[in-house]
Structures are given as structure tokens and as C-alpha cells.
Design a protein around this motif. Structure first.
Motif, short mmCIF file in Angstrom:
data_model
loop_
_atom_site.label_atom_id
_atom_site.label_comp_id
_atom_site.label_asym_id
_atom_site.label_seq_id
_atom_site.Cartn_x
_atom_site.Cartn_y
_atom_site.Cartn_z
N SER A 142 -15.54 8.91 -6.08
CA SER A 142 -15.36 8.72 -7.52
C SER A 142 -14.24 9.59 -8.08
O SER A 142 -13.49 9.18 -8.97
CB SER A 142 -16.66 9.03 -8.26
OG SER A 142 -17.69 8.16 -7.89
N ALA A 143 -14.12 10.82 -7.56
CA ALA A 143 -13.10 11.74 -8.06
C ALA A 143 -11.69 11.19 -7.84
O ALA A 143 -10.78 11.44 -8.63
CB ALA A 143 -13.25 13.10 -7.38
N PHE A 144 -11.50 10.44 -6.77
CA PHE A 144 -10.18 9.87 -6.48
C PHE A 144 -9.98 8.52 -7.15
O PHE A 144 -8.85 8.12 -7.41
CB PHE A 144 -10.00 9.73 -4.96
CG PHE A 144 -9.89 11.05 -4.25
CD1 PHE A 144 -8.65 11.66 -4.11
CD2 PHE A 144 -11.00 11.68 -3.75
CE1 PHE A 144 -8.53 12.88 -3.47
CE2 PHE A 144 -10.90 12.90 -3.10
CZ PHE A 144 -9.66 13.50 -2.97
N MET A 145 -11.07 7.83 -7.43
CA MET A 145 -10.96 6.50 -8.04
C MET A 145 -10.69 6.57 -9.54
O MET A 145 -9.94 5.76 -10.08
CB MET A 145 -12.25 5.72 -7.79
CG MET A 145 -12.56 5.44 -6.33
SD MET A 145 -11.50 4.16 -5.63
CE MET A 145 -12.28 2.70 -6.30
N VAL A 146 -11.32 7.52 -10.24
CA VAL A 146 -11.20 7.55 -11.70
C VAL A 146 -10.64 8.87 -12.23
O VAL A 146 -10.51 9.03 -13.44
CB VAL A 146 -12.56 7.27 -12.37
CG1 VAL A 146 -13.06 5.90 -12.01
CG2 VAL A 146 -13.60 8.33 -11.98
N LEU A 149 -5.32 -1.53 -12.45
CA LEU A 149 -5.97 -0.62 -11.51
C LEU A 149 -6.91 0.35 -12.19
O LEU A 149 -7.91 0.77 -11.59
CB LEU A 149 -4.91 0.14 -10.71
CG LEU A 149 -4.04 -0.70 -9.76
CD1 LEU A 149 -3.07 0.19 -9.01
CD2 LEU A 149 -4.89 -1.49 -8.79
N ASP A 150 -6.62 0.72 -13.43
CA ASP A 150 -7.52 1.63 -14.15
C ASP A 150 -8.88 0.97 -14.36
O ASP A 150 -9.93 1.57 -14.12
CB ASP A 150 -6.92 2.02 -15.49
CG ASP A 150 -5.71 2.94 -15.34
OD1 ASP A 150 -5.69 3.72 -14.37
OD2 ASP A 150 -4.80 2.88 -16.18
N ALA A 168 0.83 -1.21 0.00
CA ALA A 168 0.00 0.00 0.00
C ALA A 168 0.86 1.26 0.00
O ALA A 168 0.54 2.24 -0.68
CB ALA A 168 -0.93 -0.01 1.21
N ARG A 169 1.98 1.24 0.73
CA ARG A 169 2.87 2.41 0.75
C ARG A 169 3.57 2.58 -0.60
O ARG A 169 3.80 3.69 -1.06
CB ARG A 169 3.91 2.28 1.86
CG ARG A 169 3.36 2.53 3.26
CD ARG A 169 4.50 2.80 4.23
NE ARG A 169 5.41 1.67 4.29
CZ ARG A 169 5.34 0.69 5.18
NH1 ARG A 169 4.37 0.71 6.10
NH2 ARG A 169 6.21 -0.30 5.17
N ALA A 170 3.92 1.46 -1.22
CA ALA A 170 4.65 1.52 -2.47
C ALA A 170 3.79 1.97 -3.63
O ALA A 170 4.27 2.56 -4.59
CB ALA A 170 5.27 0.14 -2.79
N LEU A 212 -5.08 3.39 -1.92
CA LEU A 212 -6.36 4.10 -1.92
C LEU A 212 -7.51 3.13 -2.15
O LEU A 212 -8.54 3.19 -1.46
CB LEU A 212 -6.34 5.17 -3.01
CG LEU A 212 -7.65 5.95 -3.23
CD1 LEU A 212 -7.96 6.79 -2.00
CD2 LEU A 212 -7.53 6.84 -4.46
N TYR A 213 -7.35 2.22 -3.10
CA TYR A 213 -8.41 1.26 -3.41
C TYR A 213 -8.66 0.33 -2.22
O TYR A 213 -9.81 0.01 -1.90
CB TYR A 213 -8.04 0.43 -4.63
CG TYR A 213 -8.08 1.18 -5.94
CD1 TYR A 213 -8.34 2.55 -5.98
CD2 TYR A 213 -7.85 0.53 -7.14
CE1 TYR A 213 -8.37 3.25 -7.17
CE2 TYR A 213 -7.88 1.22 -8.35
CZ TYR A 213 -8.13 2.57 -8.36
OH TYR A 213 -8.16 3.26 -9.54
#
Length: 333
Positions: free
Chosen positions: A107-111, A71-72, A12-14, A20-21
Motif C-alpha cells: 500500500s505504501a508504494f501504491m498510494v 494511475l492515481d 514498464a521502463r518508461a 510497479l502496478y
């Protein structure tokens, strides 16, 4: 369990997006699963099924991301699903409308901001066309305006924070002298490469490249000349390998090449070609500069330390056998 948690924190740190997910998934499941149980006990089966369904899908998506999934695609899939189910919940329940606020923000942070704004516009249009959820709120114009402002500000904030994060990542993962990626970036890419190999089995190779007698260059010609040689080395390597290959400065005069889609034969051919290019083009005070290279291809079930260790042993053999050569760790038999 301790080792698993340590691995989770390290991954997660890397990888900021993966972290975030995972956090989003954990929060969603911790909130939605108990809420679904409460609704089931209250006899509200449609909303309970929505809560449980979203929890299961998010858990599956997080597992896929952990195994090295794209991840996208994962972020887009989760975002579209959660937005659709949020609208569905607003249709069945008066309180469902207010779940759209955190959904639009996440959503703003996910996509990313642009797609998030399109989703926000889509949500607003749907609510206007449906009308039922807004009418139940008692203040349809106020709720609609608040959702719009929430979506716009979330997109702006996500865009600004994303740009700042990219700038910081470049500073944190780039070697200032050579422009190659640094050791911190290597650790993250090794984790990704291993995860991708476990997912699809596509070969991936690792090569350690060490400049021969580099200390002699610094001692006899000065550190400025040594720095120039390292910069020239980086340019030559990056101009000789594929765009998909990644060069990292591991420390001093030692570099690492990470080469996806490369088996033992491909690695040996590529490194022999690279060694020849460097011998022809790399000079220090008019003298030829050579390199020793040790490489290894990732094997099934192998971890980062063992894989790196095999490449390091191959590099040691190259030096012991006279330097200016390539040694590849090959499977026995």
C-alpha cells in the motif's frame, strides 16, 4: 508475442508507476489464483471466492492501467480493495491476519506514504474493534505492534525511495542546457498520449520545431551564442504555449511539442502564432532567428513511428518550401 512482451517492457521502463502496478498485479494473481484453487478443493468457499475475486479485480485494473487509465485512481482503488479483503480474510481464517503484512507494505508504494499511514491506522483500529483475528493469533499485542511497525517503516521507505526516484527522473529526463525535457522523456510521453487517445479519443498533436540555419549561428557567432539562442528559444516557447503542452529537445536545434486536446485547426493556429512570436523575439547577434515547423495529429490505429514520421515529413516540406513556415499533415479529402 515477442512484440507484445517488448512493448510491455518498454512501457514498464518508461513509466515507473505503471511498471510497479503491473509487477504487483502479476505477483498477486500468481499467488492468489492458485491459493484460491487450493482453498476451493479444501472446501473453504468464502476464502476461495475472496482469492478469485481479488485476482479478477486486479487483472481488470491492470488492463485499465495498460490502456492509459488514471494511475492515481487505479492505485487507490486496488489498495482500498485489497486492504478491505485482507481484513475480511483475517476475519474468516487464522492465517488471513498475516496477509496484512505484505498488503500494508504494498500500500505504501501504491498510494504514497501519507495515505498508507492512514490505511494502516484504519486496519489497526478495525482489528482492535473486531478482536476476533487478534485473539486467534495467541499474541494479539505482539501482532498488533508488528503490523504498526511494518506499516510505518513501509511508509518511510516508500517516501524516501519516491523522492530519490523523482530526483533521478528529473536528472534523466531534463536537458541540461535548455531545461526542456529530453528525448527519453518524449518516448514515455508519446506512449502515454497514444494510450490516452485510444482510451477516450481526445485529439493529440505533435509538432517538430527546427531552428533555421542554426549551424550558421554556431559557425559565425560561436557556440556560446548558439547555446544562448537555444535557451532563449525554450523560454519563448514555454511562455507561448499552454501549460498542458510539453516541450522536448529532440536533438541539436530540433524540438518537439506534444499538445493534448489539439486538432488540425488548433495545431495550425497555435504553430502559426508560435512562429510569429519566435520571429519577433528570438535574436542571434542582433539578427532574426526563424523556425520551420511540421505537425501532425494522431489518427486512429496509428503507432508512434508513423505519427512521428508524418510530422517529420511535414517539417521537411516546410524546409523545402523556403523555411520560416508551418506545414501540417492533413487528412486526405
Amino acid at each position: 508475442m515477442t512484440r507484445l512482451l517488448a512493448g510491455l517492457r518498454r512501457r514498464a521502463r518508461a513509466d515507473f508507476r505503471l511498471g510497479l502496478y503491473l509487477v504487483f498485479g502479476l505477483l498477486a494473481v500468481l499467488v492468489l489464483a492458485p491459493l484460491g484453487l487450493v482453498r476451493l478443493l479444501q472446501g473453504n468457499l468464502p476464502l476461495a471466492l475472496i482469492d478469485f475475486g481479488v485476482s479478477l479485480v486486479i487483472l481488470a485494473a491492470m488492463a485499465h492501467a495498460w490502456r492509459g487509465g488514471n494511475l492515481d485512481r487505479i492505485g487507490l482503488s486496488i489498495t482500498l480493495l485489497v486492504n478491505a479483503l485482507g481484513l475480511l480474510a483475517s476475519h474468516f481464517s487464522p492465517g488471513g491476519l498475516y496477509w496484512l503484512f505484505p498488503i500494508l507494505m504494498a500500500s505504501a508504494f501504491m498510494v504514497g506514504p501519507r495515505l498508507a499511514l492512514l490505511l494502516c491506522a484504519g486496519v489497526l483500529v478495525y482489528l482492535l474493534l473486531d478482536g476476533r483475528a487478534l485473539a486467534r493469533s495467541g499474541q494479539p499485542l505482539a501482532v498488533l505492534s508488528a503490523l504498526a511497525v511494518n506499516g510505518v517503516f513501509a511508509a518511510i521507505f516508500a517516501g524516501q525511495s519516491g523522492r530519490r526516484r523523482q530526483q533521478l527522473e528529473r536528472l534523466a529526463t531534463c536537458d541540461a542546457l535548455t531545461g526542456a525535457e529530453n528525448r527519453r522523456a518524449l518516448e514515455a510521453e508519446l506512449e502515454r498520449a497514444i494510450a490516452a487517445f485510444r482510451r477516450d479519443g481526445r485529439p493529440v498533436a505533435l509538432a517538430l520545431v527546427d531552428l533555421d540555419h542554426f549551424k550558421r549561428i554556431n559557425d559565425e557567432l560561436g557556440h556560446d551564442e548558439g547555446d544562448r539562442v537555444l535557451q532563449a528559444f525554450t523560454r519563448l516557447v514555454q511562455g507561448s504555449v499552454r501549460r498542458t503542452d510539453r516541450l522536448f529537445r529532440y536533438g541539436g536545434e530540433e524540438f518537439v511539442l506534444l499538445m493534448p486536446g489539439t486538432d488540425e485547426l488548433g495545431l495550425e493556429l497555435a504553430m502559426s502564432h508560435l512562429r510569429s512570436r519566435l520571429r519577433e523575439g528570438l535574436r542571434a547577434g542582433g539578427r532574426e532567428v526563424t523556425v520551420s515547423i511540421g505537425g501532425a495529429v494522431l489518427r486512429p490505429g496509428e503507432d508512434r513511428d508513423h505519427w512521428f514520421g508524418r510530422a517529420d515529413e511535414a517539417l521537411y516540406r516546410a524546409k523545402e518550401l523556403g523555411r520560416n513556415r508551418v506545414e501540417i499533415d492533413l487528412p486526405e479529402g
